[in-house]
Write a protein that holds these residues in place. Structure first.
Motif, PDB file in Angstrom:
ATOM      1  N   THR A 211      10.334 -47.633  -0.878  1.00  0.00           N
ATOM      2  CA  THR A 211      10.121 -47.855   0.014  1.00  0.00           C
ATOM      3  C   THR A 211       9.311 -47.325   0.477  1.00  0.00           C
ATOM      4  OG1 THR A 211      11.810 -45.978   0.331  1.00  0.00           O
ATOM      5  CG2 THR A 211      12.300 -48.246   0.092  1.00  0.00           C
ATOM      6  N   PRO A 212       8.151 -47.114   1.737  1.00  0.00           N
ATOM      7  CA  PRO A 212       7.350 -45.915   2.473  1.00  0.00           C
ATOM      8  C   PRO A 212       8.017 -44.404   3.283  1.00  0.00           C
ATOM      9  CG  PRO A 212       7.748 -48.443   3.691  1.00  0.00           C
ATOM     10  CD  PRO A 212       9.142 -48.056   2.222  1.00  0.00           C
ATOM     11  N   ASP A 270      11.131 -42.719   5.119  1.00  0.00           N
ATOM     12  CA  ASP A 270      11.735 -44.312   5.354  1.00  0.00           C
ATOM     13  C   ASP A 270      10.905 -44.935   6.518  1.00  0.00           C
ATOM     14  OD1 ASP A 270      12.999 -44.470   3.099  1.00  0.00           O
ATOM     15  OD2 ASP A 270      14.759 -43.595   3.987  1.00  0.00           O
ATOM     16  N   THR A 271       8.777 -45.139   6.884  1.00  0.00           N
ATOM     17  CA  THR A 271       8.510 -45.109   7.739  1.00  0.00           C
ATOM     18  C   THR A 271       6.993 -45.634   6.859  1.00  0.00           C
ATOM     19  OG1 THR A 271       9.131 -43.115   8.945  1.00  0.00           O
ATOM     20  CG2 THR A 271       7.387 -44.290   9.506  1.00  0.00           C
ATOM     21  N   GLU A 272       6.902 -46.823   8.039  1.00  0.00           N
ATOM     22  CA  GLU A 272       6.088 -48.186   7.616  1.00  0.00           C
ATOM     23  C   GLU A 272       4.832 -47.217   8.131  1.00  0.00           C
ATOM     24  OE1 GLU A 272       5.650 -50.682   5.608  1.00  0.00           O
ATOM     25  OE2 GLU A 272       7.800 -51.113   5.074  1.00  0.00           O
ATOM     26  N   PRO A 273       3.357 -47.797   7.848  1.00  0.00           N
ATOM     27  CA  PRO A 273       2.168 -47.337   8.656  1.00  0.00           C
ATOM     28  C   PRO A 273       1.794 -47.263   9.928  1.00  0.00           C
ATOM     29  CG  PRO A 273       1.850 -48.034   5.867  1.00  0.00           C
ATOM     30  CD  PRO A 273       3.147 -48.602   6.532  1.00  0.00           C
ATOM     31  N   ASP A 274       2.685 -48.683  10.160  1.00  0.00           N
ATOM     32  CA  ASP A 274       2.286 -48.790  11.578  1.00  0.00           C
ATOM     33  C   ASP A 274       3.654 -47.696  12.182  1.00  0.00           C
ATOM     34  OD1 ASP A 274       0.178 -50.116  11.228  1.00  0.00           O
ATOM     35  OD2 ASP A 274       1.502 -52.656  11.555  1.00  0.00           O
ATOM     36  N   SER A 309      -0.187 -43.088   4.628  1.00  0.00           N
ATOM     37  CA  SER A 309       1.102 -43.063   4.151  1.00  0.00           C
ATOM     38  C   SER A 309       1.087 -43.000   2.546  1.00  0.00           C
ATOM     39  CB  SER A 309       0.809 -44.016   4.808  1.00  0.00           C
ATOM     40  OG  SER A 309       1.028 -44.382   6.131  1.00  0.00           O
ATOM     41  N   LEU A 312      -0.038 -46.475   0.206  1.00  0.00           N
ATOM     42  CA  LEU A 312      -1.216 -46.691   0.395  1.00  0.00           C
ATOM     43  C   LEU A 312      -2.406 -46.140   0.769  1.00  0.00           C
ATOM     44  CD1 LEU A 312      -2.352 -49.218   2.164  1.00  0.00           C
ATOM     45  CD2 LEU A 312      -1.994 -47.701   4.416  1.00  0.00           C
TER      46      LEU A 312
END
Length: 360
Positions: A211-212, A270-274, A309, A312
């Motif tokens: 998970t990011p 638990d957060t995506e780059p966007d 992130s 990434l």
């Protein structure tokens, strides 16, 4: 109110480990002594139990010196130790004075397991000891007199209560000291001593669960000017207002911290780059539109934010912090009061000497 990540490690604290190792030494010596005495008296089953307990204690001591132990091993040891004790007091051929060892149960349980687990172990094995007491000494009128029973019960209850009270107070004091050591005294946010291990754990969890997550590196713009022109009290009010904003805007699973001076870091789990870029922009916009009331008028603040992130931009704590810091620096260079993330500044590791003090 933020709920910081808690340490999930189950290793033994240094003071408990020292107590445990000391107890193991005495256990080995006692098992050898009483094992030999019981062999000489022909009580072979009990002697075998005691010698096996001594062997287990030797193994645990060696392991504790080489590889360390977890709390589970403390419970295993105490379960075996107290079971051997119950076997001794249940053996008809053993001396009735063996019951004095029962009074060690609450003390040792609380020293090794803490208040809650220690109380559970104490009540469990004291109950077993009470049943064994009546089974073993049911034919002795003197030892079943109300006064004799009251002496034993009151002493056991007193030792259990005192041990529990002491350990509870010690644990409360220790938690308070840890909180003070890991909390910024002005803002009440966690400090860098809490963030660094939390980031390491987050990387381990993210790698395992795939998970990011993201790091926000933030710096209040022109903070030195606020201190110089409006005074240090105004600077403190600015820091407190920004800390309150972070508490309001972030989730309970996120971890904000004051990194030092006017610089803050936020760990977004638990957060995506966007999503991380969107949260950073919300924080920036909210601060820009916020007004802090001071004695000499309103204070308007802005913040520059760099976003990095996982996985990434980087896959280790140091590289992730460097990338977030680099993007924070670029946000300052580009005019402040903005967010720089992987979309506005793609992954590109800085040349030697490129990272430096960002403009204030």
């Amino acid at each position: 109110m933020m709920t910081p990540m808690t340490d999930r490690a189950v290793g033994i604290e240094p003071q408990r480990l020292l107590v445990f190792q000391t107890l193991l030494i005495f256990t080995v010596a006692g098992c050898l002594l009483f094992g030999a005495l019981n062999i000489s008296r022909g009580i072979y089953p009990l002697a075998a139990i005691e010698l096996m307990m001594g062997g287990v204690s030797v193994w645990l001591f060696v392991r504790s010196m080489k590889d360390g132990l977890t709390q589970n091993w403390l419970m295993v040891y105490l379960a075996l130790f107290f079971s051997a004790m119950m076997a001794a007091i249940a053996t008809p051929e053993s001396s009735p004075t063996v019951f004095v060892w029962v009074f060690l149960i609450p003390l040792v349980s609380h020293l090794l397991l803490g208040a809650r687990r220690g109380l559970i172990f104490s009540l469990l094995f004291l109950s077993v000891a009470a049943v064994t007491y009546f089974y073993r000494l049911g034919g002795s009128a003197a030892l079943l007199e109300p006064v004799a029973i009251a002496n034993v019960v009151v002493c056991a209850v007193l030792l259990t209560g005192l041990s529990y009270a002491y350990e509870s107070a010690r644990e409360k004091t220790e938690r308070r000291l840890q909180e003070l050591a890991s909390t910024d005294p002005l803002t009440g946010l966690p400090n860098r001593s809490m963030l660094e291990p939390a980031l390491q754990r987050q990387i381990g969890d993210a790698a395992r669960r795939r998970t990011p997550f993201a790091m926000l590196s933030m710096d209040l713009d022109h903070f030195k000017t606020i201190n110089d022109q409006r005074g240090h009290e105004a600077g403190d009010r600015a820091l407190l207002a920004f800390a309150d904003l972070l508490r309001q805007r972030l989730r309970a699973s996120d971890l904000p911290c004051r990194w030092g001076g006017e610089e803050f870091q936020v760990l977004l789990s638990d957060t995506e780059p966007d999503g991380a870029a969107r949260i950073a922009e919300e924080i920036r916009s909210s601060l820009e539109n916020m007004r802090v009331e001071l004695d000499d008028g309103e204070l308007v603040m802005t913040v520059s934010i760099g976003v990095a992130s996982y996985p990434l931009d980087a896959e280790d704590p140091a590289s992730l912090l460097i990338m977030a810091d680099r993007r924070l620096y670029q946000a300052k260079v580009r005019g402040r009061n903005q967010v720089v993330d992987s979309r506005s500044l793609p992954v590109k590791w800085p040349e030697a000497g490129e990272i430096g003090e960002a403009p204030g």
